[in-house]
Motif scaffolding. Structure first.
Motif, mmCIF file in Angstrom:
data_model
loop_
_atom_site.group_PDB
_atom_site.id
_atom_site.type_symbol
_atom_site.label_atom_id
_atom_site.label_comp_id
_atom_site.label_asym_id
_atom_site.label_seq_id
_atom_site.Cartn_x
_atom_site.Cartn_y
_atom_site.Cartn_z
ATOM 1 N N VAL A 3 28.627 -10.148 35.329
ATOM 2 C CA VAL A 3 29.552 -8.658 35.168
ATOM 3 C C VAL A 3 29.608 -9.455 33.616
ATOM 4 C CG1 VAL A 3 30.136 -6.558 35.130
ATOM 5 C CG2 VAL A 3 29.996 -7.798 37.344
ATOM 6 N N SER A 4 27.918 -8.771 32.170
ATOM 7 C CA SER A 4 28.649 -8.679 31.318
ATOM 8 C C SER A 4 29.293 -8.634 30.754
ATOM 9 C CB SER A 4 27.454 -9.290 30.157
ATOM 10 O OG SER A 4 26.108 -9.603 31.359
ATOM 11 N N ARG B 223 31.928 -1.572 32.307
ATOM 12 C CA ARG B 223 30.750 -1.672 30.814
ATOM 13 C C ARG B 223 30.976 -0.654 30.798
ATOM 14 N NH1 ARG B 223 25.650 -3.449 32.245
ATOM 15 N NH2 ARG B 223 26.108 -5.196 30.686
ATOM 16 N N ILE C 62 27.135 0.753 28.851
ATOM 17 C CA ILE C 62 25.469 0.473 28.677
ATOM 18 C C ILE C 62 25.213 1.184 27.446
ATOM 19 C CG2 ILE C 62 25.432 -0.640 30.853
ATOM 20 C CD1 ILE C 62 24.633 2.140 32.095
ATOM 21 N N TYR C 63 24.072 0.790 27.720
ATOM 22 C CA TYR C 63 23.165 2.073 26.361
ATOM 23 C C TYR C 63 23.885 2.163 25.117
ATOM 24 C CZ TYR C 63 20.187 3.159 29.928
ATOM 25 O OH TYR C 63 19.317 2.936 31.289
ATOM 26 N N ALA C 64 24.377 0.951 24.735
ATOM 27 C CA ALA C 64 25.033 0.778 23.238
ATOM 28 C C ALA C 64 26.183 1.736 23.341
ATOM 29 C CB ALA C 64 24.187 1.511 22.817
ATOM 30 N N GLY C 65 26.653 1.801 24.509
ATOM 31 C CA GLY C 65 28.039 2.127 24.728
ATOM 32 C C GLY C 65 28.141 3.983 24.522
ATOM 33 N N ASN C 66 27.141 4.529 24.356
ATOM 34 C CA ASN C 66 26.420 5.865 25.223
ATOM 35 C C ASN C 66 27.383 6.186 26.386
ATOM 36 O OD1 ASN C 66 25.880 7.181 22.505
ATOM 37 N ND2 ASN C 66 24.555 5.677 22.703
ATOM 38 N N ALA C 67 27.099 4.675 27.465
ATOM 39 C CA ALA C 67 27.268 5.481 29.378
ATOM 40 C C ALA C 67 28.514 4.098 29.218
ATOM 41 C CB ALA C 67 26.438 5.854 29.813
ATOM 42 N N PHE C 68 29.713 4.598 29.676
ATOM 43 C CA PHE C 68 30.444 3.642 31.027
ATOM 44 C C PHE C 68 29.749 3.365 32.029
ATOM 45 C CE2 PHE C 68 34.315 3.425 28.050
ATOM 46 C CZ PHE C 68 33.672 3.566 27.081
ATOM 47 N N ALA C 69 30.124 2.360 32.854
ATOM 48 C CA ALA C 69 28.983 2.239 34.303
ATOM 49 C C ALA C 69 30.894 1.737 34.783
ATOM 50 C CB ALA C 69 27.688 1.087 34.825
ATOM 51 N N THR C 70 31.186 2.000 35.872
ATOM 52 C CA THR C 70 31.622 1.239 36.433
ATOM 53 C C THR C 70 31.186 0.927 38.088
ATOM 54 O OG1 THR C 70 33.586 2.763 36.568
ATOM 55 C CG2 THR C 70 33.624 1.491 38.247
ATOM 56 N N VAL C 71 30.890 -1.014 38.275
ATOM 57 C CA VAL C 71 30.475 -2.252 38.637
ATOM 58 C C VAL C 71 31.237 -2.420 39.577
ATOM 59 C CG1 VAL C 71 28.327 -1.587 36.988
ATOM 60 C CG2 VAL C 71 30.352 -3.446 37.274
ATOM 61 N N LYS C 72 30.174 -3.092 41.222
ATOM 62 C CA LYS C 72 31.658 -3.851 41.851
ATOM 63 C C LYS C 72 30.246 -4.907 42.506
ATOM 64 C CE LYS C 72 33.565 -3.436 46.631
ATOM 65 N NZ LYS C 72 33.593 -3.307 47.609
ATOM 66 N N ILE D 175 18.372 -3.485 25.219
ATOM 67 C CA ILE D 175 19.160 -2.715 25.200
ATOM 68 C C ILE D 175 19.471 -0.992 25.724
ATOM 69 C CG2 ILE D 175 18.004 -2.484 22.893
ATOM 70 C CD1 ILE D 175 16.486 -0.198 23.170
ATOM 71 N N ASP D 176 19.224 -1.465 27.330
ATOM 72 C CA ASP D 176 19.457 -0.587 28.065
ATOM 73 C C ASP D 176 21.551 -0.658 28.836
ATOM 74 O OD1 ASP D 176 18.116 -2.221 29.719
ATOM 75 O OD2 ASP D 176 16.422 -0.697 30.565
ATOM 76 N N ASP E 295 21.837 -4.433 28.568
ATOM 77 C CA ASP E 295 22.893 -5.383 27.350
ATOM 78 C C ASP E 295 23.636 -6.517 27.762
ATOM 79 O OD1 ASP E 295 22.535 -3.966 24.964
ATOM 80 O OD2 ASP E 295 24.388 -2.746 24.799
ATOM 81 N N GLN F 193 26.945 -3.893 42.550
ATOM 82 C CA GLN F 193 26.772 -2.207 42.693
ATOM 83 C C GLN F 193 27.389 -1.585 41.657
ATOM 84 O OE1 GLN F 193 29.664 -1.390 46.191
ATOM 85 N NE2 GLN F 193 28.373 -2.311 47.359
ATOM 86 N N LYS G 162 29.647 4.472 39.670
ATOM 87 C CA LYS G 162 29.230 5.545 38.547
ATOM 88 C C LYS G 162 29.251 4.697 37.094
ATOM 89 C CE LYS G 162 34.619 6.258 37.544
ATOM 90 N NZ LYS G 162 35.705 6.743 38.328
ATOM 91 N N GLU H 59 30.040 6.803 33.665
ATOM 92 C CA GLU H 59 30.567 8.420 32.527
ATOM 93 C C GLU H 59 30.179 8.165 31.516
ATOM 94 O OE1 GLU H 59 34.693 8.434 34.466
ATOM 95 O OE2 GLU H 59 34.473 6.006 34.591
#
Ligand SMILES: Cc1cc2nc3c(=O)[nH]c(=O)nc-3n(C[C@H](O)[C@H](O)[C@H](O)COP(=O)(O)OP(=O)(O)OC[C@H]3O[C@@H](n4cnc5c(N)ncnc54)[C@H](O)[C@@H]3O)c2cc1C
Ligand SMILES: Cc1cc2nc3c(=O)[nH]c(=O)nc-3n(C[C@H](O)[C@H](O)[C@H](O)COP(=O)(O)OP(=O)(O)OC[C@H]3O[C@@H](n4cnc5c(N)ncnc54)[C@H](O)[C@@H]3O)c2cc1C
Lengths: 317, 249
Positions: A111-112, A125, A127-137, B120-121, B123, B216, B219, B221
């Motif tokens: 998990v980077s 974390r 993703i997409y140059a900070g245009n989205a924040f992903a919650t990952v498990k 770049i998607d 990262d 997984q 979500k 956001e």
């Protein structure tokens, strides 16, 4: 659970961001052990043992660890990994180079670049140059995590006295040889940790004009940043680049001069507390993230800026 | 010498990415897709090495859905000799990609594998390092200059502190920075020629690689928005605001 934190250092001192990584590690679990791999690095181990959040320090020393070659470091970590549920280090070029090599050997999906610890297995974390924040498990038994240092506060650096133990060195990887490192030395604060950053872009027109920026940086005790365009054009060296493919900075004050505000640049600075943009194009996207925008020619604005700062008598260092 | 180049299809870097309302990901329908930018640098470097007479063959590989083939086709148009497309549906993690690439490396036996330093998607900045770990090969990450010296490469790497030079034996993995070179555009005749170059198609399952995700995504956001700022009319006003309102100087 326990967390193995790979310390970043230069064989003499801990790198500042190691303190931020320790904070993140301690949010995963309180049993944090720091691993110091290097050469003649007893002082580093000592400094690590003084971090109150660190419960134990492991040191591994050999001449071939002097230059932080990932091919030499990874086997040391994978050998120790059995005792830990999490392996953590900073997501700067040191950690980015090293951690995937460890994760692959442990058959773990890394998990980077996390910006938040939700729980021991769940992280946020960008993703997409900070245009989205992903919650990952992560569902792996052992988790390899790199952390974005600027998203965590540095831990206390004194008061602790964790035991220091030495661990076995691994074999040398002979197919990769260190040749040299050209570090740009400067008395200025480091870009990643500076309270104030002033950055120049393509609008600066050439490297010589960066002295307008330098003068203000000197006055404010600020670090100097740049857009990729300015680095690519040779105005300033690569270690100054801010953005998706450069450094991420979160200063109290970020001043963008002659920078248009491409999303790749914003990715590296838009979490700054206060953003100032100086640009002659009123439509430049940088203004959309700026708290204070000044639509002006930088060649007029920067000398005036310096003059106004000189008028203030209470510049805090 | 034979060079394998890994190319990934991603949302074009100019697209303003939007998060889906249901939090399941980002909008990819009707969005322009392109080759991941540093992968263009990876191809360019391979082509330059071939042009200098130091490489005989360039193989471009992608792992992904049906349309990922377009990135291989583009690589063929700028100078790769043949392509490989390993088909997988849906998202695939760097670890699985690196396992697939290892199978291909075992078969193709390249002297060098060139890849981008990060996609770049997502990262992630992982795939090259993972592949070199699986192969136990040297890795030169974030390369901004490559010099070939017989069976060795001298590589300048961009690191936080400045620049680092290392020397690695081939076979090796190199991950490329955008500053490595200036990627060329494909000419129309070369685009036409590329249509006749072969692309071998495989399925991940044929290679015996388990691609099921181990992370997984709970979500996705939008990041918190900054509140709108103001325009100041003079430098004096700016300095006053910074001192008295924001209190940062
Ligand atoms: C994969 C990828 C990764 C990237 N990573 C990064 C990254 O990490 N960091 C990064 O910065 N970029 C990155 N980029 C590049 C990014 O897309 C932009 O090209 C770059 O940020 C533009 O730099 P700039 O704003 O300095 O130049 P420009 O976009 O050319 O803007 C120059 C600005 O200066 C202003 N200006 C000109 N003259 C004056 C004057 N006299 N007074 C006042 N204003 C003036 C202009 O109005 C203009 O807004 C990346 C691109 C890609 C494809
Ligand atoms: C909306 C969304 C949803 C997702 N959902 C999931 C999910 O549910 N489960 C899950 O496991 N993952 C998911 N992912 C993660 C994602 O699919 C992988 O992690 C990602 O594709 C690989 O990381 P990266 O490309 O950033 O690798 P990097 O390591 O940054 O890539 C570096 C280089 O490796 C090479 N490379 C990487 N991938 C390929 C490829 N496919 N073909 C050829 N070369 C390649 C290229 O040269 C590239 O420049 C999701 C991603 C998104 C955007």
């Amino acid at each position: 659970m326990s967390v193995l934190l790979i310390a970043e250092h230069n064989n003499k001192e801990l790198k500042a961001f190691t303190l931020n990584a320790v904070t993140a590690a301690s949010q995963i679990d309180s049993d944090v052990h720091a691993l110091v791999i290097g050469n003649n690095c007893a002082e580093v181990a000592q400094a690590a043992s003084e971090l109150p959040l660190v419960k134990k320090v492991l040191t591994v020393e050999a001449a071939y660890y002097a230059n932080f070659i990932a091919e030499n470091f990874a086997p040391v970590v994978t050998k120790l990994a059995g005792n830990y549920t999490h392996i953590v280090c900073s997501a700067n070029t040191f950690g980015k180079n090293l951690m995937p090599r460890i994760a692959a050997k442990l058959d773990t999906s890394q998990v980077s670049d996390i910006i938040k610890v939700v729980s021991a297995d769940t992280f946020v974390r960008p993703i997409y140059a900070g245009n989205a924040f992903a919650t990952v498990k992560s569902t792996d038994e052992k988790k390899c995590v790199t952390i974005r240092p600027t998203s965590f506060d540095p831990c206390d650096s004194s008061g602790g006295s964790a035991p220091i133990e030495s661990a076995d060195a691994g074999e040398e990887f002979s197919l990769t040889k260190f040749v040299k490192r050209e570090e740009i030395k400067s008395d200025r604060p480091e870009l990643g940790t500076a309270r104030i950053v002033i950055s120049g872009g393509r609008g600066m027109q050439n490297g010589d004009n960066f002295k307008l920026i330098t003068a203000i940086a000197d006055k404010l005790n600020a670090a100097i940043g740049a857009s990729r365009a300015a680095v690519d054009a040779g105005y300033i060296s690569n270690d100054h680049q801010v953005g998706q493919t450069g450094k991420v900075v979160v200063p109290d004050l970020y001043i963008a001069v002659g920078i248009s505000g491409a999303i790749q640049h914003l990715a590296g600075m838009k979490e700054s507390k206060i953003i100032v943009a100086i640009n002659k194009d009123g439509e430049a996207p940088i203004f959309s993230v700026a708290d204070y925008g000044l639509e002006a020619d930088l060649f007029e604005a920067l000398p005036q800026f310096l003059e106004e700062l000189n008028k203030l008598n209470t510049i805090q260092k | 010498m034979k060079i394998l180049v890994a190319v990934k299809r991603v949302i074009d870097y100019n697209v303003q990415v939007r998060v889906k309302d249901d939090g399941s990901g980002v909008v990819t329908e009707n969005v322009k897709m392109s080759t991941n930018p540093p992968d263009d640098n990876a191809i360019e470097e391979a082509v330059k090495i071939k042009e200098s007479g130091k490489a005989k063959e360039i193989v471009a590989i992608t792992v992904g859905e049906e349309k990922a083939q377009e990135t291989v086709r583009k690589a063929l148009a700028v100078g790769a000799d043949r392509g490989i497309h390993v088909k997988v549906g849906g998202a695939i993690e760097p670890l699985a990609v690196s396992k697939i690439l290892k199978k291909i490396v075992d078969k193709e036996k390249p002297d060098l594998v060139f890849m981008g330093k990060q996609a770049i998607d997502d990262d992630c900045n992982q795939t090259g390092q993972m592949l070199s770990a699986l192969l136990n090969w040297p890795q030169a990450t974030f390369a901004s200059k490559i010099e070939i010296k017989d069976r060795k490469l001298e590589v300048i790497r961009e690191i936080d502190e400045g620049l680092e030079t290392i020397e690695i034996n081939t076979p090796a993995i190199v991950t490329c920075d955008l500053r490595l070179n200036e990627p060329r555009y494909a000419s129309l005749p070369n685009i036409m020629k590329a249509k006749k170059k072969p692309i071998e198609q495989l399925n991940a399952s044929d290679l015996g690689v388990d691609v099921s995700p181990k992370i997984q995504q709970l979500k996705v956001e939008e990041p918190p928005k900054r509140k709108a700022g103001i325009k100041v009319s003079s430098v004096a006003e700016l300095v006053q605001k910074l001192k008295n309102e924001a209190k940062v100087i």
